[in-house]
Motif scaffolding. Structure first.
Motif, PDB file in Angstrom:
ATOM      1  N   TYR A 135     -26.676  40.697 -10.375  1.00 34.88           N
ATOM      2  CA  TYR A 135     -27.060  40.290 -11.684  1.00 34.88           C
ATOM      3  C   TYR A 135     -26.810  38.909 -11.844  1.00 34.88           C
ATOM      4  O   TYR A 135     -25.980  38.325 -11.674  1.00 34.88           O
ATOM      5  CB  TYR A 135     -26.516  41.213 -12.732  1.00 34.88           C
ATOM      6  N   VAL A 136     -27.822  37.988 -12.183  1.00 32.54           N
ATOM      7  CA  VAL A 136     -28.058  36.587 -12.656  1.00 32.54           C
ATOM      8  C   VAL A 136     -27.847  36.315 -14.062  1.00 32.54           C
ATOM      9  O   VAL A 136     -28.737  36.595 -14.845  1.00 32.54           O
ATOM     10  CB  VAL A 136     -29.302  35.709 -11.971  1.00 32.54           C
ATOM     11  N   LYS A 137     -26.716  35.980 -14.363  1.00 33.39           N
ATOM     12  CA  LYS A 137     -26.433  35.812 -15.929  1.00 33.39           C
ATOM     13  C   LYS A 137     -27.365  34.691 -16.629  1.00 33.39           C
ATOM     14  O   LYS A 137     -27.752  35.072 -17.652  1.00 33.39           O
ATOM     15  CB  LYS A 137     -24.855  35.352 -16.018  1.00 33.39           C
ATOM     16  N   GLU A 138     -27.530  33.679 -16.146  1.00 38.84           N
ATOM     17  CA  GLU A 138     -28.491  32.667 -16.525  1.00 38.84           C
ATOM     18  C   GLU A 138     -29.774  33.138 -16.781  1.00 38.84           C
ATOM     19  O   GLU A 138     -30.348  32.733 -17.857  1.00 38.84           O
ATOM     20  CB  GLU A 138     -28.610  31.587 -15.371  1.00 38.84           C
ATOM     21  N   THR A 139     -30.426  33.996 -15.890  1.00 38.12           N
ATOM     22  CA  THR A 139     -31.766  34.341 -16.174  1.00 38.12           C
ATOM     23  C   THR A 139     -31.725  35.732 -16.675  1.00 38.12           C
ATOM     24  O   THR A 139     -32.831  36.390 -17.242  1.00 38.12           O
ATOM     25  CB  THR A 139     -32.513  34.354 -14.850  1.00 38.12           C
ATOM     26  N   LYS A 140     -30.610  36.589 -16.979  1.00 40.33           N
ATOM     27  CA  LYS A 140     -30.545  37.692 -17.457  1.00 40.33           C
ATOM     28  C   LYS A 140     -31.518  38.722 -16.768  1.00 40.33           C
ATOM     29  O   LYS A 140     -31.949  39.729 -17.528  1.00 40.33           O
ATOM     30  CB  LYS A 140     -30.961  37.738 -18.997  1.00 40.33           C
TER      31      LYS A 140
ATOM     32  N   ASP B  79     -31.432  39.533  -9.018  1.00 40.39           N
ATOM     33  CA  ASP B  79     -32.038  39.134  -7.673  1.00 40.39           C
ATOM     34  C   ASP B  79     -32.685  39.938  -7.035  1.00 40.39           C
ATOM     35  O   ASP B  79     -32.009  40.581  -6.004  1.00 40.39           O
ATOM     36  CB  ASP B  79     -31.033  38.157  -6.930  1.00 40.39           C
TER      37      ASP B  79
END
Length: 512
Positions: free
Chosen positions: A319-324, A327
């Motif tokens: 899970y990529v927090k910046e893009t919510k 991947d």
């Protein structure tokens, strides 16, 4: 009395040659596979094969090995389940073993193709080229995957009217996981492929009734014994015809579908009947096998607490927090998720690949008792060859402990005794292949399922979002059995009973 005697003599005179042919003349030569002809003239073993083929096929495999011929209603059908040599030859020699006749039969029997599009080889080849070319492109698969992710998330997130209206999941409802997963994946995949104008909800119940009657269509049941299936198909065809004849609605579909519509327009086949039959086959291809696979994938993982915990950590890691967002590329290509997916398709797929033998041919088959030996068999022009995936997937020689689900079975470095594709040290020199062709859920050759690239996308997408938003705990200690019986060979198996789980919406997703 004399008339009765004459009648009996006449009947005997007619039947005697039939029984004589069946019991004396009908046989295989020493160069041919063993022939199983049954006791009934002309009918042979057709009744056993149609009603419940699995016991017959597995008994013959245990007795005769990886190749034998069944006599069915006056025709010979050779079963090949040899993963060392035989299957490879059937799939690779398309001019000798032709799948076209098999598919043309299904097009009419299942999907109600019009005869003019079913018999137009140039048109059919153009459609096949478009489907294969489009679905072989990673960029196109990524585009469909993004639409699928968006549609599925809308169905299950905290604002979902589907979950809140149909299922009060925040209260720990017990639901049939198959029913829930089937509906959410069907609707989200339909919108991703056909666009938001597609009548997914209104089609759903009739399509499911049609799908559950598939083998009745294939086996040619009359209307009186397949009333619900026939009526459901008629309703689905009507809705599909109305949708695709409306160019404004159809134009909002994915480029994959609009490309197909353009071919219909180019060849002048823009009638409701032409469009509805073909697009029913597309709905079937995109849903009827991949959706139950996605369910079994989720069910097997949910049922193994330790493995589920491992997968949850894997999801959180990607899970990529910046893009919510996730991947997704890493998830779709993850070795562990792929191994579990392959193991699911191995166990649950129940696919039949049929081929017409276009000319007299020889086929080399390994000895099932001693794989260092092989024998060539003569096959007759006009007969048929069948490959049933379950005969190989459930063969303990190919996959030890075959009826158990081992998530790591397909990992390259797996040292488990259940690791598949055992290297064949004495492989035939002509094949130059050190491993068996034992994993065949997608068929093979030129007619290998082009939707195989999307199947794992659907399964992983559903798995990620279901575990992301919900805590799921099985009520039963066992995963439901797969419904085999008369469904043997008819596609991915459905559960024989409900798989009840307690499902509760997480107060917040795994990563806040």
């Amino acid at each position: 009395m004399m008339d009765l005697w004459h009648t009996l003599v006449s009947i005997l005179f007619i039947l005697a040659p039939v029984f004589l042919y069946h019991n004396v003349a009908l046989r295989s030569t020493s160069a041919e596979p063993p022939l199983i002809k049954g006791r009934l003239p002309f009918i042979g073993v057709a009744l056993n094969f149609v009603s419940d083929p699995q016991p017959l096929l597995e008994k013959m495999r245990a007795k005769l090995g990886w190749i034998y011929t069944l006599y069915l209603g006056g025709r010979r059908m050779t079963i090949v389940s040899d993963p060392v040599l035989g299957i490879r030859q059937v799939y690779s020699q398309g001019r000798i073993f032709d799948a076209g006749e098999f598919f043309r039969y299904l097009n009419i029997k299942l999907f109600n193709y019009t005869e003019r599009i079913n018999s137009n080889s140039e048109f059919q080849e153009a459609l096949v080229r478009h489907v294969i070319t489009y679905l072989s492109s990673p960029a196109n698969i990524d585009a469909i995957a993004k639409d699928l992710q968006a549609e599925y998330r809308v169905l299950v997130d905290e604002n979902s009217p589907f979950c809140n209206d149909d299922y009060t999941l925040q209260n720990g409802t017990t639901v049939d996981l198959y029913g829930f997963a089937r509906k959410t994946m069907y609707v989200s995949a339909a919108y991703a492929v056909f666009g938001k104008s597609f009548p997914a909800d209104s089609l759903y119940r009739n399509y499911i009734n049609f799908e559950d009657s598939l083998l009745r269509f294939i086996k040619g049941y009359p209307y009186v014994f397949n009333r619900s299936g026939q009526d459901a198909r008629k309703a689905v065809l009507a809705d599909l015809g109305d949708f695709f004849i409306d160019q404004e609605k159809a134009s909002r579909s994915s480029p994959f579908i609009t490309g197909i519509s353009a071919l219909f327009d180019k060849f002048g086949y823009m009638t409701r009947e032409d469009l509805s039959g073909y697009f029913l086959s597309i709905v079937f291809a995109s849903k009827s096998n991949s959706i139950p696979i996605a369910f079994w994938y989720l069910a097997f993982i949910v049922h193994d607490p330790e493995f589920k915990a491992e997968i949850i950590e894997l999801i959180k890691k990607n899970y990529v927090k910046e893009t919510k967002d996730f991947d997704w590329k890493a998830l779709y290509s993850d070795p562990l998720l792929n191994s579990a997916f392959k193991e699911t398709t191995r166990l649950a797929s129940n696919i039949t690949s049929g081929r017409a033998i276009t000319r007299d041919a020889m086929i080399k088959v390994a000895d099932s008792k001693d794989r260092t030996k092989s024998k060539e068999y003569y096959l007759r022009k006009g007969d048929s060859v069948l490959i049933l995936s379950s005969l190989t997937h459930w063969d303990p020689d190919a996959f030890p402990d075959p009826m158990a689900w081992h998530a790591r079975r397909f990992l390259p470095d797996s040292s488990s005794s259940s690791n598949p594709l055992v290297p064949h040290e004495h492989a035939d020199k002509d094949t130059k292949e050190p491993q068996w062709r034992a994993y065949i859920p997608w068929g093979g050759g030129g007619h290998m399922c082009p939707g195989r690239h999307l199947a794992i996308v659907e399964a992983v997408t559903q798995l990620v979002y279901m575990l992301w938003y919900f805590d799921i705990e099985p009520v039963s200690k066992t995963v439901p059995k797969m419904k085999v019986g008369e469904n043997y060979g008819g596609g991915v198996l459905k559960p024989a009973s409900a798989y009840t789980v307690k499902i509760r919406r997480r107060s917040e997703p795994l990563v806040s």
